[in-house]
Structures are given as structure tokens and as C-alpha cells.
Design a protein around this motif. Sequence first.
Motif, PDB file in Angstrom:
ATOM      1  N   ALA A  40       0.838  -1.208   0.000  1.00  0.00           N
ATOM      2  CA  ALA A  40       0.000   0.000   0.000  1.00  0.00           C
ATOM      3  C   ALA A  40       0.869   1.253   0.000  1.00  0.00           C
ATOM      4  O   ALA A  40       0.570   2.242  -0.688  1.00  0.00           O
ATOM      5  CB  ALA A  40      -0.928  -0.018   1.218  1.00  0.00           C
ATOM      6  N   LEU A  41       1.954   1.219   0.749  1.00  0.00           N
ATOM      7  CA  LEU A  41       2.881   2.355   0.738  1.00  0.00           C
ATOM      8  C   LEU A  41       3.505   2.538  -0.640  1.00  0.00           C
ATOM      9  O   LEU A  41       3.712   3.668  -1.104  1.00  0.00           O
ATOM     10  CB  LEU A  41       3.971   2.142   1.789  1.00  0.00           C
ATOM     11  CG  LEU A  41       3.530   2.245   3.252  1.00  0.00           C
ATOM     12  CD1 LEU A  41       4.647   1.772   4.174  1.00  0.00           C
ATOM     13  CD2 LEU A  41       3.143   3.675   3.593  1.00  0.00           C
ATOM     14  N   ALA A  42       3.807   1.434  -1.319  1.00  0.00           N
ATOM     15  CA  ALA A  42       4.402   1.519  -2.652  1.00  0.00           C
ATOM     16  C   ALA A  42       3.425   2.118  -3.657  1.00  0.00           C
ATOM     17  O   ALA A  42       3.812   2.919  -4.517  1.00  0.00           O
ATOM     18  CB  ALA A  42       4.859   0.128  -3.104  1.00  0.00           C
ATOM     19  N   VAL A  43       2.145   1.748  -3.547  1.00  0.00           N
ATOM     20  CA  VAL A  43       1.141   2.292  -4.476  1.00  0.00           C
ATOM     21  C   VAL A  43       0.942   3.792  -4.244  1.00  0.00           C
ATOM     22  O   VAL A  43       0.786   4.571  -5.187  1.00  0.00           O
ATOM     23  CB  VAL A  43      -0.191   1.536  -4.323  1.00  0.00           C
ATOM     24  CG1 VAL A  43      -1.290   2.213  -5.145  1.00  0.00           C
ATOM     25  CG2 VAL A  43      -0.038   0.089  -4.759  1.00  0.00           C
ATOM     26  N   GLY A  44       0.971   4.220  -2.974  1.00  0.00           N
ATOM     27  CA  GLY A  44       0.763   5.639  -2.667  1.00  0.00           C
ATOM     28  C   GLY A  44       2.030   6.435  -2.487  1.00  0.00           C
ATOM     29  O   GLY A  44       2.012   7.509  -1.879  1.00  0.00           O
ATOM     30  N   ARG A  45       3.133   5.969  -3.041  1.00  0.00           N
ATOM     31  CA  ARG A  45       4.447   6.592  -2.813  1.00  0.00           C
ATOM     32  C   ARG A  45       4.568   7.981  -3.410  1.00  0.00           C
ATOM     33  O   ARG A  45       5.430   8.766  -2.998  1.00  0.00           O
ATOM     34  CB  ARG A  45       5.556   5.712  -3.401  1.00  0.00           C
ATOM     35  CG  ARG A  45       5.507   5.654  -4.925  1.00  0.00           C
ATOM     36  CD  ARG A  45       6.356   4.532  -5.497  1.00  0.00           C
ATOM     37  NE  ARG A  45       6.332   4.544  -6.944  1.00  0.00           N
ATOM     38  CZ  ARG A  45       5.338   4.064  -7.671  1.00  0.00           C
ATOM     39  NH1 ARG A  45       4.272   3.547  -7.097  1.00  0.00           N
ATOM     40  NH2 ARG A  45       5.401   4.101  -8.979  1.00  0.00           N
ATOM     41  N   ALA A  46       3.728   8.323  -4.386  1.00  0.00           N
ATOM     42  CA  ALA A  46       3.876   9.605  -5.085  1.00  0.00           C
ATOM     43  C   ALA A  46       3.700  10.792  -4.144  1.00  0.00           C
ATOM     44  O   ALA A  46       4.260  11.870  -4.383  1.00  0.00           O
ATOM     45  CB  ALA A  46       2.888   9.691  -6.241  1.00  0.00           C
TER      46      ALA A  46
END
Length: 369
Positions: A40-46
Motif C-alpha cells: 500500500a505504501l508503494a502504491v501511494g508513494r507519489a
Amino acid sequence: MGNAVLGAGFALALLVMAAQYAAQGRVWALDVATGAVVCALAVGRARSRGAAAALGLAVAGVAALVARAAGLPGEPGAAAVLGLLVLGGSAVRALPWRRAAVIAGAGLALMATGLLAGPAPSTPFRVGIEVWALALAAGLGLRLLDHRRRSAAEAARRDERLALARELHDLVAHHITGVVVQAQAARIVARKRPEQLDDTLAGIETAGADALSAMRRVVGLLRAADDTPGTAPATPGTAELTQLVRRFDGHGPTVRLHLPDRDAAPWPPEIATTVHRIVQESLTNIARHAAHARTAEVAVAHPPGTLTVTVTDDAPPPGHARHLRPVGFGLLGMRERVEALGGTFSAGPGPAGGWTVHAELPVPESVSR
């Protein structure tokens, strides 16, 4: 779109991992929960790449401590490893060098600590440190590629600005020379025909206003011009456009040229030069990337207050892979020229095939009339 695909991939990895652990009779809840958080952190990293990477490493580290204390097989699991791969690569690619180095070092330290402190062989951390190194290498490679692209784009913009700076010399000379000539005529008129002096002064005022307007439009693009002034070419007109088309005709598709009425008022120098460059670059692109086209058409129109230039070809539709043409820095230069003059620019494939370049340039009312 990219994050949606990435999220779907993470979800699939979590499901496969949970099913595999369940089939083996292993405890899967901790691995799946850790993987879900890191993914989830990787998907929302932007939103914050540095914070996302740091938090992902912290979650993986805490999960490893919990797994060791509970006597579980160990962390990070497969899904968490994939999430860390994305987080590490993204951080190294986009963050400033110092912050990227801190994230890279923290990840290596976490993996190395787990590898050394865990029972041998510590497979999860051995795989983790290999994947983290792969993430850093991928992020660094993409960072260097982005730098090269930005450098190439900036070089193209700088070359275009310098070319415009040279042309600005002639633009100033053209307008100021007109002011000087009319001022000299005003002195003569004042002595011989005083009643015509007001008309002469009005002409000087108009010429000065045209000079200021033209300079403001062009100077907006010359923020970084530091080239040594050189000799600029003469301002091209309809005759030069005709010669330009003749040079291309016979070296590719047949080129047809449509020009406005020859009795129309001459174009301002900066607009004439821009039109010439658009036609030149467009025909060059056709010769390079659409030699299979049979005909090309250059149409210049001069309705009141506007000058339009359109260059089209009849190449096959863009669905043919061999007929796709790249979008290079020539289009960037044309767009910057047109927008610097307050105009609009568009370029792309036509609905029935071929390629169309279209520009609309505003022309001062004093020139249009």
C-alpha cells in the motif's frame, strides 16, 4: 493507470503467497499483513517518496522482530520484498541525492542486520538484500536516464533561444530603422510642409509601438540567452517559402504550396521567420519519417488579425507500425516559437492518416489592414 496495474499485481502476489502458506500449514497472517502495508505504501508513494520508503523499511524491520520473537519463519515475505523493490527504486530515482543515499543506506543496514543476526541461513534477509540492491540499481539507472532526457530537452530549448536571440537583432534593426527614417523625414517635413508633420509623427508612434510589441513577444523566450551576437539571416518572406518548397520537392512527396494574396501587407519579421521555420521543420520531418507519403501540402492563410500555417501529408494511418514517426525536439522548438508570439500550436496524426502541423499566429491590426 500505472498505480492501478501495480496495485493489481501486489494483490495477486498477496493472494498467491497466502494460498501457498496455507497449503504448507504455515502461519500466513503476519506475512500477508506486512506485505499489504508495504505494498500500500508503494502504491501511494507519489505523495512522499522518502517517507513511504522509510516507513516501508520500518514496517519490514518491526515485522522481522515480531517474527523472530514469535518463532515464525521470518520476514520480509515475498509481497513485502516486491513492495520494497518499488519503494527503493522510486526513492533513488526521484529524491535529492542526500535523501536518496540515506534511504539506500537504511535499507542495506536493515537487510544486513537481519542477515547477520538471524539464524543461518537467513533466507528472507538474504533475498531481501539482493532485491534491495536490485531496486537501488534500477532506480539509479532510471535517474540517469531522466537526467539525460532533461539535459537533451534543455539543450534543444537553449539552442532555440539562441537562434531567436540572433533573429532579435534583425527584428530590432528592422523596426528601429523605420523609426529613424521617419524621424529624419519629419525634420524635412517640419521645414517644408508643416501641415503634414502630424501624420509623420503618427507614423513614428505606430512604428515605435510595433517595435515594442514585437520585442515583448520574442524576449519572453530569451530568459537564458548568453550567446555572442552573430550575423542573423535576412527575414524570409513568401519568395523564400516558395524556394524552400522547391528544394524539398523532388526529394520525397510532391509538395503543394498555397499562399495568401500577394497584394496583402507584409508579415512582421518575427512572424515571417516563425512561419518559415515551421514549414522547414515540418517538411524535414516528412522527408525523414514519411517518405512513403505521396503528397504534402503547405497552406498559409492571412485572415484579419491572424496568420495560419498548416502542413499536412497523406502518409498511411498511424496504426501501421512501420509508419510511426517519433516526436522529437523539432516540435518542441516550433511550439515554443509560436507560443512566444502569443499563438497556438498543434501537431499529430490525422483521422484518416498522415500528419498535420498547424499554427495560428496573431498579427497586429496595423499590419493586417
